[in-house]
Design a protein around this motif. Structure first.
Motif, PDB file in Angstrom:
ATOM      1  N   LEU A 101      36.027  35.870  54.042  1.00 43.85           N
ATOM      2  CA  LEU A 101      36.571  37.085  53.421  1.00 43.85           C
ATOM      3  C   LEU A 101      37.819  37.593  54.135  1.00 43.85           C
ATOM      4  O   LEU A 101      38.250  38.721  53.893  1.00 43.85           O
ATOM      5  CB  LEU A 101      35.497  38.180  53.405  1.00 43.85           C
ATOM      6  N   ARG A 102      38.410  36.793  54.988  1.00 46.29           N
ATOM      7  CA  ARG A 102      39.566  37.244  55.769  1.00 46.29           C
ATOM      8  C   ARG A 102      40.863  37.002  54.996  1.00 46.29           C
ATOM      9  O   ARG A 102      41.741  36.249  55.417  1.00 46.29           O
ATOM     10  CB  ARG A 102      39.605  36.515  57.110  1.00 46.29           C
ATOM     11  N   TRP A 103      40.975  37.664  53.860  1.00 45.58           N
ATOM     12  CA  TRP A 103      42.162  37.566  53.022  1.00 45.58           C
ATOM     13  C   TRP A 103      42.722  38.957  52.794  1.00 45.58           C
ATOM     14  O   TRP A 103      42.055  39.968  53.030  1.00 45.58           O
ATOM     15  CB  TRP A 103      41.829  36.914  51.680  1.00 45.58           C
ATOM     16  N   ASP A 104      43.957  39.003  52.311  1.00 43.35           N
ATOM     17  CA  ASP A 104      44.538  40.301  52.000  1.00 43.35           C
ATOM     18  C   ASP A 104      43.895  40.874  50.738  1.00 43.35           C
ATOM     19  O   ASP A 104      43.256  40.159  49.955  1.00 43.35           O
ATOM     20  CB  ASP A 104      46.057  40.170  51.816  1.00 43.35           C
ATOM     21  N   ARG A 105      44.085  42.167  50.529  1.00 36.88           N
ATOM     22  CA  ARG A 105      43.433  42.838  49.405  1.00 36.88           C
ATOM     23  C   ARG A 105      43.861  42.268  48.066  1.00 36.88           C
ATOM     24  O   ARG A 105      43.055  42.173  47.134  1.00 36.88           O
ATOM     25  CB  ARG A 105      43.746  44.330  49.452  1.00 36.88           C
ATOM     26  N   THR A 106      45.115  41.903  47.953  1.00 35.97           N
ATOM     27  CA  THR A 106      45.599  41.380  46.669  1.00 35.97           C
ATOM     28  C   THR A 106      44.878  40.089  46.308  1.00 35.97           C
ATOM     29  O   THR A 106      44.423  39.909  45.167  1.00 35.97           O
ATOM     30  CB  THR A 106      47.118  41.136  46.726  1.00 35.97           C
ATOM     31  N   THR A 107      44.751  39.180  47.265  1.00 36.49           N
ATOM     32  CA  THR A 107      44.070  37.911  46.998  1.00 36.49           C
ATOM     33  C   THR A 107      42.599  38.137  46.676  1.00 36.49           C
ATOM     34  O   THR A 107      42.047  37.515  45.757  1.00 36.49           O
ATOM     35  CB  THR A 107      44.200  36.974  48.209  1.00 36.49           C
ATOM     36  N   LEU A 108      41.942  39.036  47.425  1.00 36.26           N
ATOM     37  CA  LEU A 108      40.546  39.354  47.121  1.00 36.26           C
ATOM     38  C   LEU A 108      40.413  39.948  45.723  1.00 36.26           C
ATOM     39  O   LEU A 108      39.465  39.635  44.994  1.00 36.26           O
ATOM     40  CB  LEU A 108      39.994  40.332  48.155  1.00 36.26           C
ATOM     41  N   GLY A 109      41.373  40.793  45.339  1.00 37.05           N
ATOM     42  CA  GLY A 109      41.337  41.382  44.008  1.00 37.05           C
ATOM     43  C   GLY A 109      41.509  40.347  42.915  1.00 37.05           C
ATOM     44  O   GLY A 109      40.824  40.394  41.882  1.00 37.05           O
ATOM     45  N   VAL A 110      42.414  39.379  43.130  1.00 36.48           N
ATOM     46  CA  VAL A 110      42.609  38.317  42.144  1.00 36.48           C
ATOM     47  C   VAL A 110      41.344  37.476  42.018  1.00 36.48           C
ATOM     48  O   VAL A 110      40.905  37.127  40.905  1.00 36.48           O
ATOM     49  CB  VAL A 110      43.817  37.435  42.531  1.00 36.48           C
ATOM     50  N   ALA A 111      40.726  37.135  43.154  1.00 37.08           N
ATOM     51  CA  ALA A 111      39.492  36.342  43.118  1.00 37.08           C
ATOM     52  C   ALA A 111      38.366  37.102  42.424  1.00 37.08           C
ATOM     53  O   ALA A 111      37.604  36.526  41.628  1.00 37.08           O
ATOM     54  CB  ALA A 111      39.072  35.966  44.534  1.00 37.08           C
ATOM     55  N   ALA A 112      38.247  38.416  42.705  1.00 38.70           N
ATOM     56  CA  ALA A 112      37.208  39.215  42.050  1.00 38.70           C
ATOM     57  C   ALA A 112      37.452  39.322  40.548  1.00 38.70           C
ATOM     58  O   ALA A 112      36.505  39.262  39.750  1.00 38.70           O
ATOM     59  CB  ALA A 112      37.158  40.610  42.683  1.00 38.70           C
ATOM     60  N   THR A 113      38.707  39.467  40.161  1.00 41.15           N
ATOM     61  CA  THR A 113      39.022  39.523  38.724  1.00 41.15           C
ATOM     62  C   THR A 113      38.677  38.211  38.041  1.00 41.15           C
ATOM     63  O   THR A 113      38.089  38.196  36.949  1.00 41.15           O
ATOM     64  CB  THR A 113      40.513  39.839  38.520  1.00 41.15           C
ATOM     65  N   ALA A 114      39.026  37.102  38.684  1.00 45.99           N
ATOM     66  CA  ALA A 114      38.689  35.797  38.115  1.00 45.99           C
ATOM     67  C   ALA A 114      37.173  35.630  37.988  1.00 45.99           C
ATOM     68  O   ALA A 114      36.671  35.138  36.967  1.00 45.99           O
ATOM     69  CB  ALA A 114      39.276  34.687  38.984  1.00 45.99           C
ATOM     70  N   GLY A 115      36.429  36.049  39.023  1.00 43.81           N
ATOM     71  CA  GLY A 115      34.973  35.938  38.965  1.00 43.81           C
ATOM     72  C   GLY A 115      34.365  36.816  37.891  1.00 43.81           C
ATOM     73  O   GLY A 115      33.402  36.418  37.213  1.00 43.81           O
ATOM     74  N   THR A 116      34.909  38.017  37.714  1.00 44.81           N
ATOM     75  CA  THR A 116      34.417  38.908  36.655  1.00 44.81           C
ATOM     76  C   THR A 116      34.652  38.303  35.280  1.00 44.81           C
ATOM     77  O   THR A 116      33.766  38.326  34.408  1.00 44.81           O
ATOM     78  CB  THR A 116      35.111  40.278  36.757  1.00 44.81           C
ATOM     79  N   LEU A 117      35.841  37.743  35.072  1.00 47.88           N
ATOM     80  CA  LEU A 117      36.140  37.103  33.791  1.00 47.88           C
ATOM     81  C   LEU A 117      35.218  35.915  33.541  1.00 47.88           C
ATOM     82  O   LEU A 117      34.761  35.699  32.417  1.00 47.88           O
ATOM     83  CB  LEU A 117      37.604  36.658  33.766  1.00 47.88           C
ATOM     84  N   LEU A 118      34.938  35.147  34.587  1.00 49.85           N
ATOM     85  CA  LEU A 118      34.009  34.024  34.441  1.00 49.85           C
ATOM     86  C   LEU A 118      32.621  34.499  34.031  1.00 49.85           C
ATOM     87  O   LEU A 118      31.984  33.917  33.143  1.00 49.85           O
ATOM     88  CB  LEU A 118      33.927  33.234  35.748  1.00 49.85           C
ATOM     89  N   ALA A 119      32.129  35.548  34.693  1.00 49.44           N
ATOM     90  CA  ALA A 119      30.780  36.038  34.401  1.00 49.44           C
ATOM     91  C   ALA A 119      30.676  36.538  32.963  1.00 49.44           C
ATOM     92  O   ALA A 119      29.737  36.181  32.235  1.00 49.44           O
ATOM     93  CB  ALA A 119      30.401  37.146  35.382  1.00 49.44           C
TER      94      ALA A 119
END
Length: 282
Positions: free
Chosen positions: A53-71
């Motif tokens: 989880l040692r990423w910047d907020r923007t990258t974490l936000g992009v990953a979370a958005t992608a995961g939400t869309l997948l779900a």
């Protein structure tokens, strides 16, 4: 592997996995299938890539958005597959990538491709074998999410140069879907035979396709990716026929092909327009 081969391998895996999930529906339901698929895929991808989880907020936000869309995509798509023939569900879902191919276009010719796609939807949903209205609505929601995932997945692939971003996105999607799966299936999710079949589905439908597609998105623009996936409705209809014995009427087959051809035409036209702009600017 060349990028086109990655895309088509992902398409085949997605549709074969979707066909196998029909065996799980009587046991755990669509939400249970989604939870098992994403959770098992998350375990495999996290073990392979160890994203952290040692990423910047923007990258974490992009990953979370992608995961939400997948779900949301998975939940709506498998509800559609539970109610519709596989080819019909995939065709309606594919309107999302088709919309990306048309997005921002100002060419009059693209209106013809949009009309062809609309005609395909009419043929699919209003002729031959009647289709469930709720299933069609779920497939359209899945299409919106799949279109959004293509755009967000491109950003994720650019920000994270390996599979760690995908692993984190799938893990987040698994967490979001798990409460729905537990509510629908409960302890039936842990039956050994169910877990074994779900593991096969997870590999075919999540681990391989999304790894292949994310790697392809690193090399291809979204519009080219859209062209290469334009055969997905036809692949889904063929697998539904051969594997599941699902029959479409002749007008509905015509609708499947119309949507695929419209997407190919619109995306190729966009690619030529972009090429002329680049040549002109140079």
């Amino acid at each position: 592997m060349p990028a086109p081969g990655l895309v088509m391998g992902g398409v085949l895996g997605l549709q074969c996995g979707a066909a196998l999930t029909t065996r799980l529906y009587p046991v755990v339901g669509p939400a249970g299938v989604v939870s098992l698929r994403l959770c098992l895929a998350a375990v495999v991808l996290t073990a392979l890539w160890r994203p952290g989880l040692r990423w910047d907020r923007t990258t974490l936000g992009v990953a979370a958005t992608a995961g939400t869309l997948l779900a949301v995509h998975h939940l709506s798509y498998y509800e559609a597959v539970d109610r519709l023939p596989l080819g019909a569900a995939t065709t309606m879902e594919f309107l999302g990538p088709f919309a990306i191919a048309l997005f921002g276009s100002r060419r009059a010719a693209d209106l013809l491709w949009a009309c062809l796609a609309a005609a395909g939807v009419v043929l699919l949903s209003h002729s031959g074998i009647p289709l469930d209205a709720a299933g069609l609505a779920c497939a359209l929601v899945a299409g919106c999410c799949w279109g959004g995932y293509i755009l967000v997945g491109k950003r994720l692939a650019e920000r994270v140069p390996d599979g760690r971003g995908l692993a984190l996105a799938v893990a987040w999607g698994a967490l979001l879907s798990l409460p729905y799966g537990i509510a629908q299936a409960g302890l039936r999710l842990l039956e050994p035979t169910t877990l074994a079949l779900a593991a096969v589905v997870a590999i075919l439908s999540s681990v391989l396709p999304y790894t292949f597609h994310l790697e392809a998105l690193r090399r291809l623009p979204p519009r080219t990716f859209g062209v290469l996936t334009s055969l997905e409705p036809a692949v889904g209809a063929l697998i539904g026929l051969v594997v599941l014995g699902q029959h479409l009427a002749v007008p509905q087959w015509a609708g499947v092909l119309a949507v695929a051809l419209a997407s190919i035409g619109a995306t190729r036209a966009q690619g030529r327009t972009g090429l002329r702009k680049r040549v002109g600017s140079s």
